[in-house]
Motif scaffolding. Structure first.
Motif, PDB file in Angstrom:
ATOM      1  N   ASP A 208       0.867  -1.175   0.000  1.00  0.00           N
ATOM      2  CA  ASP A 208       0.000   0.000   0.000  1.00  0.00           C
ATOM      3  C   ASP A 208       0.902   1.222   0.000  1.00  0.00           C
ATOM      4  N   ASP A 209       0.417   2.313  -0.517  1.00  0.00           N
ATOM      5  CA  ASP A 209       1.232   3.525  -0.618  1.00  0.00           C
ATOM      6  C   ASP A 209       1.003   4.511   0.507  1.00  0.00           C
TER       7      ASP A 209
ATOM      8  N   GLU B 143       5.828  -0.184   0.711  1.00  0.00           N
ATOM      9  CA  GLU B 143       5.187   1.106   0.448  1.00  0.00           C
ATOM     10  C   GLU B 143       5.771   1.763  -0.806  1.00  0.00           C
TER      11      GLU B 143
ATOM     12  N   ALA C  41      10.126   0.664   2.641  1.00  0.00           N
ATOM     13  CA  ALA C  41       9.605   1.820   1.929  1.00  0.00           C
ATOM     14  C   ALA C  41      10.470   2.033   0.707  1.00  0.00           C
TER      15      ALA C  41
END
Length: 193
Positions: free
Chosen positions: A128-129, A153, A192
């Motif tokens: 998910d971002d 991410e 990330a």
């Protein structure tokens, strides 16, 4: 070892957000889709990278993960987005349609409480971002109690990249080795990129 779920978001992961100048990555192709709650004469434009379908299918075919949509597109991810990428029908986390003005009404991603309940103690990779530091803390706490959790991410303007899926498969491989050989020195819980 239980097969980890691979939770896939759509917006910001498969559909990148436009840059400040309104542009989208050159790798993405425009499609007009009609979500279940829209009229046929009011489609939504989405930009998808045709390479994502084969990349995801390569991961799915390994059998190392169980893919599940985890998106506000809900069932529309299977009926509209997946077919455009050549993906088979996938289950989805049945997320509500919250009445919120921010994706972090409690300081963390609004989906998280629903995902936590849905997952129970199952291991998971969640792409998910929109994670916050509280989501990272949640993933670390789940991992500490034996429900291994990896957050990946992507940059919401670039979306999913091949290296994100490489990280996911590498993480599952590491989990499988741990199960057969003992505890690791360190198991990553957050990425990330």
């Amino acid at each position: 070892m239980r097969t980890p779920y691979l939770l896939l978001d759509v917006d910001g992961v498969l559909i990148p957000f436009p840059a400040d100048d309104g542009s989208t990555p050159a790798s993405h192709v425009r499609h007009d889709v009609v979500p279940a709650d829209r009229r046929a004469d009011d489609p939504v434009a989405v930009w998808l990278n045709p390479e994502h379908g084969p990349l995801l299918m390569d991961v799915f075919r390994t059998g190392l993960v169980t893919p599940v949509w985890c998106t506000s597109w809900r069932q529309d991810a299977t009926t509209l987005i997946g077919p455009l990428l050549g993906l088979p029908p996938l289950p989805h986390v049945d997320l509500p349609r919250p009445q919120i003005t921010t994706s972090h009404p409690d300081g963390y991603l609004w989906k998280r409480d629903h995902v936590d309940t849905w997952l129970g103690d199952a291991p998971a990779i969640w792409i998910d971002d929109d994670f916050t530091s509280l989501d990272h803390d949640w993933a670390a706490a789940r991992t500490a109690r034996g429900a291994e959790t990896l957050l990946i991410e992507p940059d919401p303007h670039a979306g999913l990249q091949a290296q994100h899926l490489d990280i996911a498969i590498g993480w599952v491989d590491q989990l499988r080795r741990i199960v057969t050989s003992g505890p690791p020195d360190a198991l990553p819980g957050v990425v990330a990129a």
